[in-house]
Design an enzyme around this catalytic site. Sequence first.
Site: not given
Ligand code: NAD
Length: 493
Positions: A175, A250, A284, A385
Amino acid sequence: MRTEYGNFIDGEWVDSTTGETFPSANPADRNEVVGTFARSGPADVDQAVQAALRAYPDWMLTPVPQRSDYLLRVALILEGRKDEFAEVMTREMGKTLNESRADVQEGIDFAHYMSGEGRRFFGDTIPAELPNKVQMTMRHPIGVVGLITPWNFPIAIPLWKIAPALISGCTAVFKPAEDTPLCAALLTDVFNEVGLPPGVLNLVNGTGEGAGSALVDHPDVRAISFTGSLDVGRAINEKCARAMKRCSLELGSKNALIVMPDAQLGLAVEASAWGAFATSGQRCTATSRLIVHEDVREPFTEQLLDRVGKMKVGNGLDPDVELAPVINEKQKNRVMEYISLGQQEGATIIAGGDELTGDEHANGYFIAPTVFDEMTPTMRIAREEIFGPVTGVMRVGSIDEAIEAANGTEYGLSCSIYSHDITNIFKCAQQLEFGLVYANAPTIGAEIQVPFGGMKSTGNGHREAGPQALDEFTEWKTVAIDFSGKLQRAQMR
Ligand code: NAD
């Protein structure tokens, strides 16, 4: 190039059962729609999971080196299409073309690497205490897994999950983030092109609430691998715990770069500018805190401002641009709110601070590279963050104070120290509560053959990349074979 996609289920692109769609737009020019994608619901997720369940028995019995061959071919196709994929990525996600190329390259490297792991996939043989008995360990795939990814590395992060899942013998439902569905569709097409058996990899497009959540809740999904924000990760973790599902997270971070008086200052400045503003701070591992010894704070800040002042902000397709747009309107507003919060908290803006809205920037989400001074450890801008082109300078008087400041957040992904003093460097290696610790290298730019992941609220103890990536998708099975021809009882001495 095709720009309308439904879901990829059982080896075919199909429309979603909802009949609803959503657009994906260019963050540098919101009027440019790069594609239209299915807004799926629980019924679509169920179809994908059923296809993955059907494909699982054969796939888990496919010899691992044969699973590797598919990945190797994926890597080779991506190599040939690197520039094309990179351009799509810049148009869909915004980052500069060079960074998009690096994102695709990271995916290629990892597909090659994991393909090699399939020729290893080692277990151990372990001596038995009883005669005529051998014992060994082997990896066993977890089953059908759900892979949920963010938008900031739209090719690399999906491959960080898909490659080890498939090598492990799992079948998967992917997804992708709703901001980068075109990159996800192109990647899935490559897996289709190499002839991956139907149902081994399925893709369901849609929102987190509509499709992501249904994937997490599905009773036949045995593990979730999630990269994204702390709030969503926490909610997924709670659900998985109740359902006794494997869950690897992550999440966000608040990374720091420490500058000591003996640092090579020019290098520390370059690393700070690169770490804070590459991908517009949307990594991240982005450097969102600069912990600078007071003896060098003035020259460091002066040089940093000089460097940041030279950054061209604009469309990532322009080769002179160093700072591209942020991903969407919501993210732009969130970053601007943090910028005003920082001012209210008493930090001083010494560079940027503005949204850019002139002709060249009118249709995109552009924010000037922003540097705060006088940031202190208790401020929210120093602890939370921001995920945008914002960093802040905190002053300290010793290495111990620097380590305490760096550790003073709930996150722990990446931290750097710039110093040539071996004591400082080893103190950091020993005491920093971060999964990645660098000396004289920036907080960003992890390599794929080493484990990647964070401490504290950045994750839940799992690691991606490196050989450890296989642990996300396998169980260890202990196999003991007794060829003594009699009943032997362990420990009965
Ligand atoms: P997000 O949490 O909003 O979304 C991530 C994914 O989760 C998307 O595909 C989204 O559709 C899905 N999602 C959202 N709500 C959900 C739910 N209730 N149930 C299941 N899936 C759901 O994050 P984002 O804005 O896409 O990405 C940014 C974040 O990701 C930042 O906090 C960043 O630090 C983190 N990130 C972490 C790493 C790491 O390896 N630690 C790497 C890249 C990004």
